[in-house]
Design a protein around this motif. Structure first.
Motif, PDB file in Angstrom:
ATOM      1  N   SER A 160       7.303   7.147   6.743  1.00 39.88           N
ATOM      2  CA  SER A 160       7.213   5.985   7.590  1.00 39.88           C
ATOM      3  C   SER A 160       6.682   4.651   6.931  1.00 39.88           C
ATOM      4  O   SER A 160       5.951   4.880   5.798  1.00 39.88           O
ATOM      5  CB  SER A 160       6.386   6.171   8.922  1.00 39.88           C
ATOM      6  N   GLN A 161       7.056   3.742   7.262  1.00 36.53           N
ATOM      7  CA  GLN A 161       6.771   2.381   6.354  1.00 36.53           C
ATOM      8  C   GLN A 161       6.681   1.225   7.361  1.00 36.53           C
ATOM      9  O   GLN A 161       7.744   1.191   8.195  1.00 36.53           O
ATOM     10  CB  GLN A 161       8.072   2.337   5.415  1.00 36.53           C
ATOM     11  N   VAL A 162       5.922   0.203   7.091  1.00 36.33           N
ATOM     12  CA  VAL A 162       5.849  -1.067   7.916  1.00 36.33           C
ATOM     13  C   VAL A 162       5.952  -2.084   6.824  1.00 36.33           C
ATOM     14  O   VAL A 162       5.366  -2.000   5.616  1.00 36.33           O
ATOM     15  CB  VAL A 162       4.295  -0.939   8.166  1.00 36.33           C
ATOM     16  N   ASN A 188       4.914  11.636   5.474  1.00 32.93           N
ATOM     17  CA  ASN A 188       4.254  12.307   6.538  1.00 32.93           C
ATOM     18  C   ASN A 188       4.761  13.925   6.437  1.00 32.93           C
ATOM     19  O   ASN A 188       5.872  14.139   6.673  1.00 32.93           O
ATOM     20  CB  ASN A 188       5.081  12.012   7.782  1.00 32.93           C
ATOM     21  N   TYR A 189       3.642  14.571   6.050  1.00 38.01           N
ATOM     22  CA  TYR A 189       3.772  16.176   5.823  1.00 38.01           C
ATOM     23  C   TYR A 189       3.772  16.731   7.067  1.00 38.01           C
ATOM     24  O   TYR A 189       2.932  16.173   7.901  1.00 38.01           O
ATOM     25  CB  TYR A 189       2.905  16.458   4.639  1.00 38.01           C
ATOM     26  N   THR A 241       0.974  -1.214  -0.001  1.00 39.38           N
ATOM     27  CA  THR A 241       0.052   0.155  -0.011  1.00 39.38           C
ATOM     28  C   THR A 241       0.809   1.265  -0.022  1.00 39.38           C
ATOM     29  O   THR A 241       1.847   1.404   1.055  1.00 39.38           O
ATOM     30  CB  THR A 241      -0.946  -0.042   1.266  1.00 39.38           C
ATOM     31  N   THR A 257      10.757   4.672  10.816  1.00 35.40           N
ATOM     32  CA  THR A 257      10.491   6.208  10.224  1.00 35.40           C
ATOM     33  C   THR A 257      11.916   6.936   9.776  1.00 35.40           C
ATOM     34  O   THR A 257      12.996   6.248  10.250  1.00 35.40           O
ATOM     35  CB  THR A 257       9.951   7.195  11.555  1.00 35.40           C
ATOM     36  N   GLN A 267       9.559  13.550   5.343  1.00 33.74           N
ATOM     37  CA  GLN A 267       9.681  12.578   6.412  1.00 33.74           C
ATOM     38  C   GLN A 267       8.922  11.231   5.645  1.00 33.74           C
ATOM     39  O   GLN A 267       7.861  11.608   5.036  1.00 33.74           O
ATOM     40  CB  GLN A 267       9.095  12.729   7.548  1.00 33.74           C
ATOM     41  N   GLY A 298      -1.496   4.883  -0.199  1.00 32.96           N
ATOM     42  CA  GLY A 298      -2.980   4.794  -0.065  1.00 32.96           C
ATOM     43  C   GLY A 298      -3.605   3.936  -1.303  1.00 32.96           C
ATOM     44  O   GLY A 298      -4.675   3.215  -1.376  1.00 32.96           O
ATOM     45  N   ASP A 304       3.886  -4.511   3.195  1.00 33.16           N
ATOM     46  CA  ASP A 304       4.563  -3.228   2.755  1.00 33.16           C
ATOM     47  C   ASP A 304       3.473  -2.154   2.670  1.00 33.16           C
ATOM     48  O   ASP A 304       2.734  -2.170   1.827  1.00 33.16           O
ATOM     49  CB  ASP A 304       5.385  -3.305   1.566  1.00 33.16           C
ATOM     50  N   ILE A 305       3.606  -1.318   3.814  1.00 36.50           N
ATOM     51  CA  ILE A 305       2.594  -0.105   3.766  1.00 36.50           C
ATOM     52  C   ILE A 305       3.613   1.399   3.802  1.00 36.50           C
ATOM     53  O   ILE A 305       4.452   1.166   4.873  1.00 36.50           O
ATOM     54  CB  ILE A 305       1.759  -0.079   4.895  1.00 36.50           C
ATOM     55  N   PHE A 306       3.519   2.051   2.892  1.00 36.58           N
ATOM     56  CA  PHE A 306       4.226   3.282   2.743  1.00 36.58           C
ATOM     57  C   PHE A 306       3.550   4.711   3.019  1.00 36.58           C
ATOM     58  O   PHE A 306       2.538   4.554   2.356  1.00 36.58           O
ATOM     59  CB  PHE A 306       5.214   3.147   1.781  1.00 36.58           C
ATOM     60  N   ARG A 307       4.052   5.617   3.888  1.00 32.11           N
ATOM     61  CA  ARG A 307       3.354   6.774   3.768  1.00 32.11           C
ATOM     62  C   ARG A 307       4.312   7.916   3.957  1.00 32.11           C
ATOM     63  O   ARG A 307       5.360   7.731   4.726  1.00 32.11           O
ATOM     64  CB  ARG A 307       2.355   6.812   5.008  1.00 32.11           C
TER      65      ARG A 307
END
Lengths: 121, 121
Positions: A96-98, A119-120, A36, A81, A94, A39, A114-117
């Motif tokens: 963060s990722q799982v 961070n604004y 992901t 992170t 910035q 989103g 794998d989940i990536f975002r």
């Protein structure tokens, strides 16, 4: 392998490969892996690699700020992170990722989640 | 239950309970649950609840910015980014948090993995 050691080895390998030879990430995913990314959902190595290969930048550098891991049956869940810089931009973003890693062949780990975002601030 | 629906229900319940009745979080953890909070590791409901009950603030409000989930066997992995305000401070702090949820009794989910990090800008 200790789950903390696994997390460290995996993330070092993952971000070095991402930053220098993105196509080399393919061996970390299999046909059931899920990504992901901001989103958007992708499943299976081909779809994941298509996404990662077509991100809207040429060069990227990841720097890990924090690395946490917990053991799960047959693997580990890993939470990162950090900051990334794209195409020489001096202002890092910035992220963060799982990752969830499961052992496949002996000594080999597959990234099943794998989940990536970004961070604004 | 759909994993996205589960993720939404769980996080709504989790942060509402955290912000209004922190002791009520106990029912979400069991004896094998793990919490990593800002790098500190805790295992089992009693140790986790002792940590969460003794955080250095009286009041907190969490606001979820992004919520991502992926299915795992018997549950879901959930990834949240958001902002939290403590003790009426007008400057919220960014956080990110990973949960892994497994179904226990029918319709009941246990948080088996919980990793929390503040994200300083």
């Amino acid at each position: 392998m200790d789950f903390n050691e696994l997390a460290k080895m995996f993330t070092t390998h993952y971000y070095q490969t991402f930053d220098t030879n993105r196509a080399g990430l393919a061996s970390l995913y299999n046909e059931t892996s899920m990504l992901t990314f901001e989103g958007e959902q992708f499943q299976g190595q081909p779809a994941i690699m298509q996404k990662l290969s077509n991100l809207a930048f040429q060069q990227v550098q990841h720097a890990v700020t924090t690395l946490d891991a917990q053991p799960v049956p047959n693997g580990a869940v890993v939470f990162v992170t950090g900051k990334l810089s794209v195409d020489g931009n001096p202002n890092p973003i910035q992220f963060s990722q799982v990752f969830q890693l499961h052992q496949g062949a002996p000594g080999q780990f597959v990234c099943v989640n794998d989940i990536f975002r970004l961070n604004y601030c």
